[in-house]
Each structure stands twice: as C-alpha cells, then as structure tokens.
Write an enzyme that holds these catalytic residues in place. Sequence first.
Site, PDB file in Angstrom:
ATOM      1  N   SER A  79      -8.966  -4.796  -9.985  1.00 44.18           N
ATOM      2  CA  SER A  79     -10.422  -4.700  -9.867  1.00 44.18           C
ATOM      3  C   SER A  79     -10.962  -4.414 -11.259  1.00 44.18           C
ATOM      4  O   SER A  79     -10.576  -3.416 -11.876  1.00 44.18           O
ATOM      5  CB  SER A  79     -10.815  -3.554  -8.933  1.00 44.18           C
ATOM      6  OG  SER A  79     -11.215  -4.035  -7.684  1.00 44.18           O
ATOM      7  N   ARG A 117       0.850  -1.191   0.000  1.00 44.59           N
ATOM      8  CA  ARG A 117       0.000   0.000   0.000  1.00 44.59           C
ATOM      9  C   ARG A 117       0.884   1.239   0.000  1.00 44.59           C
ATOM     10  O   ARG A 117       1.340   1.704   1.034  1.00 44.59           O
ATOM     11  CB  ARG A 117      -0.922  -0.018   1.228  1.00 44.59           C
ATOM     12  CG  ARG A 117      -2.105   0.921   1.124  1.00 44.59           C
ATOM     13  CD  ARG A 117      -3.004   0.769   2.332  1.00 44.59           C
ATOM     14  NE  ARG A 117      -3.577  -0.564   2.430  1.00 44.59           N
ATOM     15  CZ  ARG A 117      -4.695  -0.938   1.806  1.00 44.59           C
ATOM     16  NH1 ARG A 117      -5.347  -0.079   1.050  1.00 44.59           N
ATOM     17  NH2 ARG A 117      -5.162  -2.166   1.954  1.00 44.59           N
ATOM     18  N   GLU A 170      -5.633  -8.477  -3.383  1.00 45.27           N
ATOM     19  CA  GLU A 170      -6.122  -7.841  -4.618  1.00 45.27           C
ATOM     20  C   GLU A 170      -4.975  -7.304  -5.469  1.00 45.27           C
ATOM     21  O   GLU A 170      -4.065  -6.646  -4.965  1.00 45.27           O
ATOM     22  CB  GLU A 170      -7.078  -6.696  -4.281  1.00 45.27           C
ATOM     23  CG  GLU A 170      -7.603  -5.958  -5.500  1.00 45.27           C
ATOM     24  CD  GLU A 170      -8.177  -4.589  -5.172  1.00 45.27           C
ATOM     25  OE1 GLU A 170      -8.152  -3.715  -6.055  1.00 45.27           O
ATOM     26  OE2 GLU A 170      -8.616  -4.378  -4.024  1.00 45.27           O
TER      27      GLU A 170
END
Length: 427
Positions: free
Chosen positions: A354, A279, A351
Amino acid sequence: MIDRKLLRQDAAALAAALARRGGDVTAAGSAWARLSELDVRQRQLKSELETLQAERNSVSRAIGMKKGRGESADEELARMAEVSRRVKSLEAKTREAEAAFAQALLEVPNPPLDSVPDGDGEEDNVELRRWGEPRQDEVPPHYEIGERLGILDFEAGATLAGSRFTVLRGAAARLERALMQFMLDLHADQHGYEEVWVPAIVNRKTMTGTGQLPKFEDDLYRLADEDAFLIPTAEVPVTNLYQGQILEAERLPVRHCAYTPCFRREAGSAGRDMRGMIRQHQFDKVELVQLTHPDRVLDDLQALTGHAEAVLQALELPYRVVELCAGDLGFSAQKTYDLEVWLPAQQTYREISSCSSFGQFQGRRAGIRFRDEHGKPQPVATLNGSGLAIGRCLVALLENGWQADGTVQIPAALQPYMGGLQVISNE
C-alpha cells in the site's frame, strides 16, 4: 491530524470530505461531532478567561494606585481575591477543554483528497493498470508447495507460538533473507533511499505520531508492564525519527528504506486466510518512507509507487495497481495506491503493498516541520509504502514459480542472493 485553522474556517467542507469515508465518521457522538462541540467550548472558556484576566489586571492597578495615595484598598483586595479564585477555576476548565479537544482531534481521520474515487469498500476501488501475464493453469496453494518441499513448517510455528505463525526452513529461510537484501539494495542503490535500522518496540507517543494510536490499539501487541508496543510496520519508527524536529527545506525530500519484523494481532480478521502465510501475526517487510514538501507530495507518491512496482517487475511477478476509494482508505491516508500481486492458486490478485500520501496529517501529529520560503515552520508531508511485504512476496514466488515436477524456479534477480540456486527442490 487535521488542521485546526481549516476546522474553524471551513468546517462544513471538512465534514463533507470526511463523510465520503462512510460509516459514522461524522455522525452524532463521533469524534468529529465532539470536536466541533469542544472547539466552541474551549474558545468560550478562553474568551471568559481573557476577560477575567483583564479585570484582574485592572483591579491590581487600582490597588496599587490607592496604596500609593495612602488610601484603603480593602474593597479592591476583596474583589481581587474573588477574581483570582474565578481565574484559577476557569484556567482548570480551559485546560480540561483543551485536553479533550486535543484527544478528539487525534481520533478524526484524514479527509480524502477530492481526486480519490467515491466508494464504500474494496469492491469500489479503481484498477489503474496491470503488468505481466497472469498464470492461468492449475497451481497448488503456497502452503502445499512449501510443505511438500519441506521448507514451510506450520506445525512448528503453531507449537512455538500459536496460529498464524510459521517456521521457514532451508531454502525458504534463505529466500526470505534474499528478498530482504535484494529489496534494500534496490531501493538504496537505485532509488535513492538511505537505509536505516530501527527499533521494533516503540512508545505510545511514537505510535500516536503516525496515527496507529489511539484508534488501533486493539490490533497492536503491547508490552505487559510498559506503555510500549511491537511495531505493526516500519512506518512508525522511521517517520518518527524526525519527531519534534524542524527540517530545512533544502533537506526535502528525506527518503528512508528499512527492514523490520512487523507484528499485528489481526483482531478484526477472524476466520480470514487462516491457512498459510497470507495473514500472519509476525511478518517481515521492507518499508519506504518519505518526508517531503506539501506541494510535491502527489508527485512523490507516484515515484514511490513506481519504486515498489520495480521490485515486482524485477521478480517477474504479475501485478495490478488499484486506487483505493474513499471508504477503503486507511485512517491516516489521504490517497492510496495498492499493488496487488497475482496468486495463481487463488486465481486472484492480493495486496502486497500500500503506497499512501498522508499530506501534513502525520507531520502535525508528530510535530515534524520544515521552514517555508518565509522561514516559518510548517508541517511536512509524509508518504510511505511497502517495498515490499516479504512474506507475501515469498508466497507469490512459490506459486508463480511452481513447476509440474513440484520444484520452484527462482527469478534471475534473486539467484545471486541465493548462492546461485536456480531451483528449489527436494533434492
């Protein structure tokens, strides 16, 4: 944005769909609640204005007739002055009500499709399929692998910019570049996307067109002396390439891929993934964007998801596909499939892409339309997906390619982009 006609024709169905998102989307005082009130208000004002305008026209005709007969029109002139004053006041109130309605409309999320599973958060997402065999042995986290190999420099990133920035050195820097070019080549040469190179700074109108504003302003980096922003994803400039345009139906679907750096403040993620590259405030991504016919959008979503999956398969990275539940959908999305890559150090899937359908939501906001079979302009449907997030891909390659001697194997598909290098080592 949602369809005004649908709001007026079946507000109850829209409210029920939005309520599936959870939270306070339809609660008292929400944008949805204000929207309904403002819609009634602006329509009342418009009706009153039309009545007054008709009266003004009637008085104007009476004045003309009296003057034509040489009669006094003082009474009518006084009436005209009063009606004109009221018209001017109502016009201002009507403009204010329309502006407030338009603003509230921008704050209402996209209703999920009926086929989207119910649920409140990521724990309710539905796994659809898996590919590859997840590695089960003990593997160091990517940040330890990278530091030992001397290719990830977190200290330098923090010195230069602060936390959640990383300097890539040597093989890691080349691997980042190799991933970018490999992905772009795959999507352009095999999947039929036209590559574009777009600005990493956009204006407020562009951010609003794809739904980042007004809701997510706190997550964006804004230029101090300008009403401009660093992009959080290439979706923003690439979709808005067609802002305010009417496309001929024969041009659809329009497919673009683009590499950009991306910038996010991560305002709501304090304490999460602080170590490593999961992140970051700045990261690289290859994005896939499609503008298509509304009737085809779900078929095209399946195809776009497959294009993102092809990258993971070529890189030999195990992954799974999950469908997001209604409560976990992004603001602008009506349906989303997440690709989650296996990270052996965490023994979990994370993830990496998306892939979303937005229906005509973004087309309405950005004024992107096409001519239907009757020649009438209609909002296009839009889709996008990461193809892929490069930094997270690098993380997955380090962990899945790690060997007991501390080296990292490079997948065969990337070796030509790495000058033939097969293994990253300290040598």
